[in-house]
Design a protein around this motif. Structure first.
Motif, mmCIF file in Angstrom:
data_model
loop_
_atom_site.group_PDB
_atom_site.id
_atom_site.type_symbol
_atom_site.label_atom_id
_atom_site.label_comp_id
_atom_site.label_asym_id
_atom_site.label_seq_id
_atom_site.Cartn_x
_atom_site.Cartn_y
_atom_site.Cartn_z
ATOM 1 N N THR A 1 44.006 53.218 43.360
ATOM 2 C CA THR A 1 43.857 51.786 42.433
ATOM 3 C C THR A 1 43.902 50.688 42.966
ATOM 4 O O THR A 1 43.276 49.521 42.533
ATOM 5 C CB THR A 1 45.030 52.302 41.466
ATOM 6 N N LYS A 2 44.245 50.507 44.234
ATOM 7 C CA LYS A 2 44.239 49.059 44.875
ATOM 8 C C LYS A 2 42.937 48.599 45.214
ATOM 9 O O LYS A 2 42.904 47.427 45.517
ATOM 10 C CB LYS A 2 45.230 49.201 46.207
ATOM 11 N N GLU A 3 41.868 49.608 45.137
ATOM 12 C CA GLU A 3 40.588 49.336 45.367
ATOM 13 C C GLU A 3 40.070 48.521 44.350
ATOM 14 O O GLU A 3 39.016 48.196 44.428
ATOM 15 C CB GLU A 3 39.958 50.540 46.034
ATOM 16 N N LEU A 4 40.642 48.534 43.021
ATOM 17 C CA LEU A 4 40.262 47.840 41.887
ATOM 18 C C LEU A 4 40.418 46.289 42.067
ATOM 19 O O LEU A 4 40.058 45.432 41.265
ATOM 20 C CB LEU A 4 40.261 48.739 40.817
ATOM 21 N N VAL A 5 41.631 46.196 42.698
ATOM 22 C CA VAL A 5 42.139 44.792 42.715
ATOM 23 C C VAL A 5 41.271 43.616 43.118
ATOM 24 O O VAL A 5 41.206 42.564 42.411
ATOM 25 C CB VAL A 5 43.555 44.643 43.778
ATOM 26 N N GLY A 6 40.334 43.723 44.108
ATOM 27 C CA GLY A 6 39.596 42.796 44.541
ATOM 28 C C GLY A 6 38.495 42.413 43.481
ATOM 29 O O GLY A 6 37.962 41.065 43.428
ATOM 30 N N ALA A 7 37.909 43.229 42.763
ATOM 31 C CA ALA A 7 37.031 42.996 41.722
ATOM 32 C C ALA A 7 37.658 42.286 40.494
ATOM 33 O O ALA A 7 37.028 41.276 39.992
ATOM 34 C CB ALA A 7 36.424 44.157 41.293
ATOM 35 N N ALA A 8 38.849 42.516 40.398
ATOM 36 C CA ALA A 8 39.672 41.935 39.241
ATOM 37 C C ALA A 8 40.052 40.408 39.635
ATOM 38 O O ALA A 8 39.783 39.562 38.829
ATOM 39 C CB ALA A 8 40.986 42.795 38.809
ATOM 40 N N ILE B 1 33.572 30.489 29.004
ATOM 41 C CA ILE B 1 34.530 31.336 29.124
ATOM 42 C C ILE B 1 33.381 32.520 29.707
ATOM 43 O O ILE B 1 32.404 32.791 28.995
ATOM 44 C CB ILE B 1 34.959 32.086 27.601
ATOM 45 N N GLN B 2 34.069 33.142 30.563
ATOM 46 C CA GLN B 2 33.122 34.292 31.221
ATOM 47 C C GLN B 2 33.635 35.646 30.990
ATOM 48 O O GLN B 2 34.723 35.835 30.826
ATOM 49 C CB GLN B 2 33.114 34.260 32.854
ATOM 50 N N ALA B 3 32.902 36.454 30.246
ATOM 51 C CA ALA B 3 33.258 37.842 30.004
ATOM 52 C C ALA B 3 32.551 38.713 30.994
ATOM 53 O O ALA B 3 31.273 38.772 30.884
ATOM 54 C CB ALA B 3 32.646 38.204 28.228
ATOM 55 N N ASN B 4 33.321 39.588 31.734
ATOM 56 C CA ASN B 4 32.495 40.470 32.526
ATOM 57 C C ASN B 4 33.345 42.005 32.371
ATOM 58 O O ASN B 4 34.397 41.982 31.777
ATOM 59 C CB ASN B 4 32.556 40.038 33.949
ATOM 60 N N ALA B 5 32.836 43.052 33.153
ATOM 61 C CA ALA B 5 33.759 44.215 33.113
ATOM 62 C C ALA B 5 33.741 44.948 34.280
ATOM 63 O O ALA B 5 32.507 44.469 35.210
ATOM 64 C CB ALA B 5 32.893 45.257 32.040
ATOM 65 N N ILE B 6 34.665 45.816 34.516
ATOM 66 C CA ILE B 6 34.741 46.499 35.606
ATOM 67 C C ILE B 6 34.529 47.930 35.334
ATOM 68 O O ILE B 6 35.115 48.606 34.315
ATOM 69 C CB ILE B 6 36.084 46.540 36.445
ATOM 70 N N GLY B 7 33.824 48.778 36.194
ATOM 71 C CA GLY B 7 33.249 50.269 36.000
ATOM 72 C C GLY B 7 34.142 51.004 36.847
ATOM 73 O O GLY B 7 33.431 51.153 37.919
ATOM 74 N N PRO B 8 35.221 51.554 36.662
ATOM 75 C CA PRO B 8 35.898 52.256 37.821
ATOM 76 C C PRO B 8 35.131 53.666 37.742
ATOM 77 O O PRO B 8 34.671 54.254 36.913
ATOM 78 C CB PRO B 8 37.348 52.339 37.219
ATOM 79 N N GLY B 9 35.124 54.209 39.167
ATOM 80 C CA GLY B 9 34.735 55.606 39.173
ATOM 81 C C GLY B 9 35.950 56.660 38.896
ATOM 82 O O GLY B 9 36.681 56.408 38.142
ATOM 83 N N TYR B 10 36.073 57.644 40.055
ATOM 84 C CA TYR B 10 37.124 58.574 39.694
ATOM 85 C C TYR B 10 38.253 57.967 40.645
ATOM 86 O O TYR B 10 38.167 57.963 41.682
ATOM 87 C CB TYR B 10 36.662 60.091 40.060
ATOM 88 N N PHE B 11 39.382 57.619 39.891
ATOM 89 C CA PHE B 11 40.578 57.180 40.445
ATOM 90 C C PHE B 11 41.703 58.013 40.354
ATOM 91 O O PHE B 11 42.066 58.365 39.427
ATOM 92 C CB PHE B 11 40.922 55.737 40.003
ATOM 93 N N ALA B 12 42.550 58.159 41.530
ATOM 94 C CA ALA B 12 43.922 58.870 41.406
ATOM 95 C C ALA B 12 44.825 58.076 40.691
ATOM 96 O O ALA B 12 45.492 57.343 41.307
ATOM 97 C CB ALA B 12 44.242 58.955 43.052
ATOM 98 N N THR B 13 45.032 58.681 39.626
ATOM 99 C CA THR B 13 46.191 57.820 38.636
ATOM 100 C C THR B 13 46.914 59.237 38.088
ATOM 101 O O THR B 13 46.749 60.078 38.099
ATOM 102 C CB THR B 13 45.644 56.932 37.624
ATOM 103 N N GLU B 14 48.099 58.457 37.499
ATOM 104 C CA GLU B 14 49.128 59.331 36.863
ATOM 105 C C GLU B 14 48.164 60.421 35.751
ATOM 106 O O GLU B 14 48.280 61.412 35.502
ATOM 107 C CB GLU B 14 50.227 58.759 36.179
ATOM 108 N N ILE B 15 47.577 59.615 35.020
ATOM 109 C CA ILE B 15 46.622 60.520 33.906
ATOM 110 C C ILE B 15 45.735 61.487 34.322
ATOM 111 O O ILE B 15 45.128 62.395 33.605
ATOM 112 C CB ILE B 15 45.965 59.847 32.824
#
Length: 253
Positions: free
Chosen positions: A220-227, A180-194
């Protein structure tokens, strides 16, 4: 490419009714996964599911509160019984509150910590106790640039995201022997509703653009590749890593 294929996989994405969570769910479904959309607003989740189904994607809805441990256990049990074994978990549900530390309400602290940290523990525990006997799985926690950096007026958020980083490393240490691999993604500043108010703040948006080498907010689409990478066989020997997707923000001073 088979290294990045998620065909036949079931992926649970928490907080996926909108924003980053929905973008990640859309991306994983495009890579072949059956995505399970989670949140508290069932109507919003159903709209998202319908949109995915309309695009020919496989998606289901599992509405439960990730800050309620009993609801989490019941929800995960239902997914595994009714849909199938969870292969990929993305702990995305999160929130933000802002105030100086001298004025931050105690109830606000608890709300942020419950949503951003306790929920990650509850959902991960419920999922991994089912992954361990199967000896396979991918856990992806959504951290932040604030997993590494401090910023005034958001101390509970920074504390929660720093803890998520260290939880990820602990999970890697404990679960690696079970494949089981456990990793994380660290987003910077993303244009979202919140972040709408911050985006509309000319001074803040200017600061984000000047502070980020890419010179702009992320989409937000720029996070998809990492995921997809962290969900797929391509990352089978990557464990305990925090992958920054921040336009270079944490790489520079």
């Amino acid at each position: 490419m088979s290294l990045f294929s998620l065909e036949g996989k079931i992926a649970l994405v928490t907080g996926s009714g909108q924003g980053i969570g929905l973008a990640l769910a859309e991306g994983l479904s495009e890579a072949g996964a059956h995505v399970v959309l989670n949140g508290r607003d069932k109507a919003k989740l159903e709209r998202a599911r319908e949109a995915l189904a309309g695009a020919g994607r496989k998606a289901s809805v599992a509405a439960f509160d990730v800050t309620d441990q009993k609801a989490v256990e019941a929800g995960i049990a239902a997914i595994e019984t009714e849909i199938g074994p969870i292969d990929i978990l993305i702990n995305n549900a999160g929130m933000q509150k802002r105030a100086p530390i001298t004025e931050f309400p105690v109830e606000g602290w608890h709300e942020v910590i419950n949503t951003n940290l306790h929920s990650v523990f509850y959902v991960t525990q419920a999922v991994t106790k089912r992954m361990v006997p199967r000896k396979r799985g991918k856990i992806i926690n959504i951290g932040s640039v604030m997993s590494e950096l401090g910023r005034a007026t958001i101390i509970p958020y920074t504390a929660s995201k720093g803890a998520v980083k260290m939880m990820t490393r602990g999970l890697a240490a404990e679960l690696g022997k079970y494949n089981i691999q456990a990793n994380a993604i660290g987003p910077g500043y993303f244009a979202t509703e919140i972040n709408a108010a911050l985006i509309a703040d000319e001074a803040f948006s200017s600061w984000v653009s000047s502070r980020t080498p890419a010179g702009r907010w992320g989409e937000t689409k720029e996070l998809v590749g990492a995921a997809i990478f962290l969900s797929a066989p391509a990352s089978d020997y990557v464990n305990g890593h925090l992958l920054m997707v921040d336009g270079g923000l944490t790489a520079v001073v």
